[in-house]
Each structure stands twice: as C-alpha cells, then as structure tokens.
Design an enzyme around this catalytic site. Structure first.
Site, PDB file in Angstrom:
ATOM      1  CE1 TYR A 163      -3.768   2.430   1.020  1.00  0.00           C
ATOM      2  CE2 TYR A 163      -2.276   3.154   2.752  1.00  0.00           C
ATOM      3  CZ  TYR A 163      -3.432   3.329   2.016  1.00  0.00           C
ATOM      4  OH  TYR A 163      -4.239   4.415   2.280  1.00  0.00           O
ATOM      5  CE  LYS A 204      -3.573   5.548  -0.985  1.00  0.00           C
ATOM      6  NZ  LYS A 204      -4.641   6.383  -1.500  1.00  0.00           N
TER       7      LYS A 204
HETATM    8  N1  NAP Z   1      -9.276   5.441   6.399  1.00  0.00           N
HETATM    9  C1  NAP Z   1      -8.028   5.803   6.669  1.00  0.00           C
HETATM   10  O1  NAP Z   1      -7.566   5.756   7.834  1.00  0.00           O
HETATM   11  C2  NAP Z   1      -7.120   6.308   5.579  1.00  0.00           C
HETATM   12  C3  NAP Z   1      -5.824   6.726   5.950  1.00  0.00           C
HETATM   13  C4  NAP Z   1      -4.974   7.215   4.954  1.00  0.00           C
HETATM   14  C5  NAP Z   1      -5.420   7.304   3.657  1.00  0.00           C
HETATM   15  N2  NAP Z   1      -6.682   6.882   3.312  1.00  0.00           N
HETATM   16  C6  NAP Z   1      -7.085   7.007   1.912  1.00  0.00           C
HETATM   17  O2  NAP Z   1      -8.344   7.668   1.855  1.00  0.00           O
HETATM   18  C7  NAP Z   1      -9.051   7.275   0.686  1.00  0.00           C
HETATM   19  C8  NAP Z   1     -10.440   6.812   1.071  1.00  0.00           C
HETATM   20  O3  NAP Z   1     -10.288   5.689   1.927  1.00  0.00           O
HETATM   21  P1  NAP Z   1     -11.422   5.116   2.880  1.00  0.00           P
HETATM   22  O4  NAP Z   1     -10.768   4.889   4.184  1.00  0.00           O
HETATM   23  O5  NAP Z   1     -12.648   5.923   2.790  1.00  0.00           O
HETATM   24  O6  NAP Z   1     -11.609   3.685   2.186  1.00  0.00           O
HETATM   25  P2  NAP Z   1     -12.904   2.828   1.821  1.00  0.00           P
HETATM   26  O7  NAP Z   1     -13.975   3.014   2.839  1.00  0.00           O
HETATM   27  O8  NAP Z   1     -12.368   1.460   1.581  1.00  0.00           O
HETATM   28  O9  NAP Z   1     -13.404   3.474   0.461  1.00  0.00           O
HETATM   29  C9  NAP Z   1     -12.663   3.296  -0.714  1.00  0.00           C
HETATM   30  C10 NAP Z   1     -13.436   3.920  -1.862  1.00  0.00           C
HETATM   31  O10 NAP Z   1     -12.672   3.743  -3.067  1.00  0.00           O
HETATM   32  C11 NAP Z   1     -13.529   3.149  -4.048  1.00  0.00           C
HETATM   33  N3  NAP Z   1     -12.785   2.324  -4.996  1.00  0.00           N
HETATM   34  C12 NAP Z   1     -11.912   1.332  -4.706  1.00  0.00           C
HETATM   35  N4  NAP Z   1     -11.457   0.769  -5.847  1.00  0.00           N
HETATM   36  C13 NAP Z   1     -12.071   1.429  -6.872  1.00  0.00           C
HETATM   37  C14 NAP Z   1     -12.036   1.315  -8.281  1.00  0.00           C
HETATM   38  N5  NAP Z   1     -11.285   0.402  -8.900  1.00  0.00           N
HETATM   39  N6  NAP Z   1     -12.809   2.141  -9.019  1.00  0.00           N
HETATM   40  C15 NAP Z   1     -13.592   3.073  -8.424  1.00  0.00           C
HETATM   41  N7  NAP Z   1     -13.673   3.232  -7.090  1.00  0.00           N
HETATM   42  C16 NAP Z   1     -12.921   2.414  -6.330  1.00  0.00           C
HETATM   43  C17 NAP Z   1     -14.500   2.294  -3.228  1.00  0.00           C
HETATM   44  O11 NAP Z   1     -15.620   1.958  -4.018  1.00  0.00           O
HETATM   45  P3  NAP Z   1     -16.464   0.582  -3.818  1.00  0.00           P
HETATM   46  O12 NAP Z   1     -17.490   0.881  -2.757  1.00  0.00           O
HETATM   47  O13 NAP Z   1     -17.039   0.318  -5.156  1.00  0.00           O
HETATM   48  O14 NAP Z   1     -15.490  -0.473  -3.389  1.00  0.00           O
HETATM   49  C18 NAP Z   1     -14.799   3.254  -2.083  1.00  0.00           C
HETATM   50  O15 NAP Z   1     -15.723   4.234  -2.470  1.00  0.00           O
HETATM   51  C19 NAP Z   1      -8.215   6.144   0.050  1.00  0.00           C
HETATM   52  O16 NAP Z   1      -7.447   6.676  -1.010  1.00  0.00           O
HETATM   53  C20 NAP Z   1      -7.326   5.689   1.196  1.00  0.00           C
HETATM   54  O17 NAP Z   1      -6.117   5.116   0.730  1.00  0.00           O
HETATM   55  C21 NAP Z   1      -7.542   6.384   4.256  1.00  0.00           C
END
Ligand code: NAP
Length: 273
Positions: A170, A174
């Site tokens: 990951y 990133k």
């Molecule tokens: N949560 C954290 O603590 C955290 C920390 C650092 C960075 N981030 C970053 O923040 C962002 C959002 O993360 P989150 O925590 O909200 O994760 P999440 O709940 O897993 O949501 C991920 C989103 O990305 C979409 N997605 C994944 N693969 C895709 C694809 N091939 N085409 C289109 N959409 C796709 C998913 O859609 P589906 O519903 O269709 O799967 C979902 O809407 C990500 O980039 C993650 O790396 C999160």
C-alpha cells in the site's frame, strides 16, 4: 460556490466528502462510483442527502480508461465543461499486506504480485488517466485544484524513523502516486493548476472490523509505534473531522504559496497523526 469531481464516494471518507461538500447548495458535486444504483439508493435513503439536487452520481471503475473517459464527458455536460476541484479519493486498502512485514508477504509470491499490481493499477495508473482525462475541465475552471488522498505510510522519514514495516505494498503504491501528482504539478503549475497529495490522518471507516485477534495484535504493534510518534494521538478521527481538516488544507494551499506537487498531512504539514 465551486464544482467538485470526487472519486470513491460510495462509502468511507468519500461518502463524507459528499455530505460536507453538498451542504452548500451553490456547490455542484459529481461523485464517481463503481456501482451507481447502490450509491443512488444510499443517497436517497440518507436523511441529509436525499433532498440535495446538487449531487450527481456517475459510474466508472477507475481501472477502466473508457469508463473514465465517459465519466469526463458526462461531467462536462453536467457542469458546462469546467470544474474547480478534482479529488482523487478512491483507493484500495489491502488486507494482504496489513499485518505482516514484506519478507513474510514474499512467502506468497503470486499473491504479492497480484496485490501490488492491483494497488498500482488503482493508485497510480488510474489516477494518471483520471488527471489527464479531466484536465481540460480543470483548465477551463476558476480554482484549478487537483487533490489526491494519500497516506502518511508513503512518507520515507516516518517509515525510517519508526521502522514501520506493515502495509508495505500500500505504502509503495501511495508513494508512487505522490510522485505522479508531483510530475503533473511540474507540467501544469505554469498554467496555474495546483496538484497536491493530502493524507487524511487515521480515519475510522471500519477497515479492520473483521480482523482476527492475531491480526489485531500485529496492528497493535504498529499502534505502539504511532504512540511513540504522536503521544497526543488518541485514536482514529471520525470521517467528519478528517474531511473538514483535509478541506481546510486544500483551501489554504496554492501554487503561489509554493504548494505545487507537495505531500501534506491533514494538519497542512508533515505531522501525520
Ligand atoms: N481510512 C483511513 O484511515 C485512511 C488513511 C490514509 C489514507 N486513506 C485514503 O483515503 C481514501 C479513502 O479511503 P477510505 O478509508 O474511505 O476507504 P474505503 O472506505 O475502503 O473506500 C474506498 C473507496 O474507493 C472506491 N474504490 C476502490 N477501488 C475502486 C475502483 N477500482 N474504481 C472506483 N472506485 C474504487 C471504493 O468503491 P467501492 O465501494 O465500489 O469499493 C470506495 O468508495 C483512500 O485513497 C485511502 O487510501 C484512508
């Protein structure tokens, strides 16, 4: 008043961005998801979102160039050919690499290759296509900001100082994504476009709710390192607090302030937690 295009609004941080940004009826929000009908149902059942006519949901899997191209064309029809913000929020959080260091991952070489390829395709290749396909709309807009949601795991200094050995694949994807964003900045800064990578902090969206006790123990080792890094860290942020912080970072940042291509935390600096 601003026009936003944001990927991955079906759940998690992206769904919260949809909430926050659509509060102002003068904003227009185009959300890109993989499953339009499921997201439309979710929006129509949400007490706050259901009446908001400024929300538009389009369908595209980010790994399909043609689907993204269609989404850009559909967006142009909705917004009159210009947007202010492109927010690359969609991401893939691998569970394969979350609990073990890279040598252990290497014991399953096929899975390692397949997970790394998936991560690179979503975070790197797809965002290159996303940026390119939406660039005419950004250039035609007023604000000209392209933001990608990154992760502090991609920070070399943090990794080295605290020997953070989990989530290697990951983190690799990133950090490559951050370089993509910097390269676009190098090309488009002179046309006034701000490209910026922002980490949202650690956000509770339920990623690890199905982890086994052993897996949680492994994650706990990582949390001990986080406690060393940020003694005031009290645990993950809510999606609401995180999105408000990230929004404030992208609003303050500008090409003129020297932020083009930078990688910042939700505090607007290099403090990740
Ligand atoms: N949560 C954290 O603590 C955290 C920390 C650092 C960075 N981030 C970053 O923040 C962002 C959002 O993360 P989150 O925590 O909200 O994760 P999440 O709940 O897993 O949501 C991920 C989103 O990305 C979409 N997605 C994944 N693969 C895709 C694809 N091939 N085409 C289109 N959409 C796709 C998913 O859609 P589906 O519903 O269709 O799967 C979902 O809407 C990500 O980039 C993650 O790396 C999160």
């Amino acid at each position: 008043m601003a026009v936003y295009v944001i990927t991955g609004v079906s759940r998690g941080i992206g769904f919260e961005f949809l909430h926050q940004l659509s509060k102002d009826p003068n904003n227009t929000i185009v959300g890109i998801v993989r499953d339009k009908s499921t997201t439309l149902s979710k929006v129509s059942e949400d007490a706050e979102l259901k009446g908001r006519s400024n929300i538009h949901i389009l369908e595209a899997d980010l790994t399909s160039y043609d689907a993204l191209k269609n989404a850009a064309a559909e967006t142009a029809k909705i917004t009159g050919g210009a947007i202010d913000y492109l927010i690359g929020n969609a991401g893939y959080i691998s569970h394969f690499d979350a609990y073990d260091p890279i040598s252990v991952l290497g014991e399953k070489p096929k899975e390692l290759e397949s997970e790394l390829t998936k991560l690179i395709n979503i975070h790197v290749v797809a965002n290159i296509h996303l940026y390119n396909l939406f660039m005419p709309l950004i250039l035609a807009g007023k604000t000209k900001k392209v933001i990608v949601i990154s992760s502090g795991f991609a920070d070399l200094d943090l990794t080295n100082k605290f020997d953070l050995d989990l989530s290697a694949l990951y983190a690799i994807s990133k950090s490559a994504m951050n370089m993509v964003t910097a390269k676009f900045s190098a090309e488009y800064k002179k046309q006034g476009v701000l490209f910026l990578s922002i980490c949202p902090g650690m956000v509770d969206v339920g990623h690890y709710k199905n982890s086994t006790p052993e897996q949680l123990q492994s994650l706990g080792g990582g949390l001990v390192k986080f406690a060393d890094y940020a003694p005031n860290f009290k645990g993950p942020d809510t999606p609401e607090a995180s999105t408000q912080a990230v929004k404030s970072v992208w609003e303050k940042a500008s090409v003129d302030n020297g932020d083009g291509g930078a990688f910042l935390s939700h505090f607007g600096n290099k403090q990740w937690l």
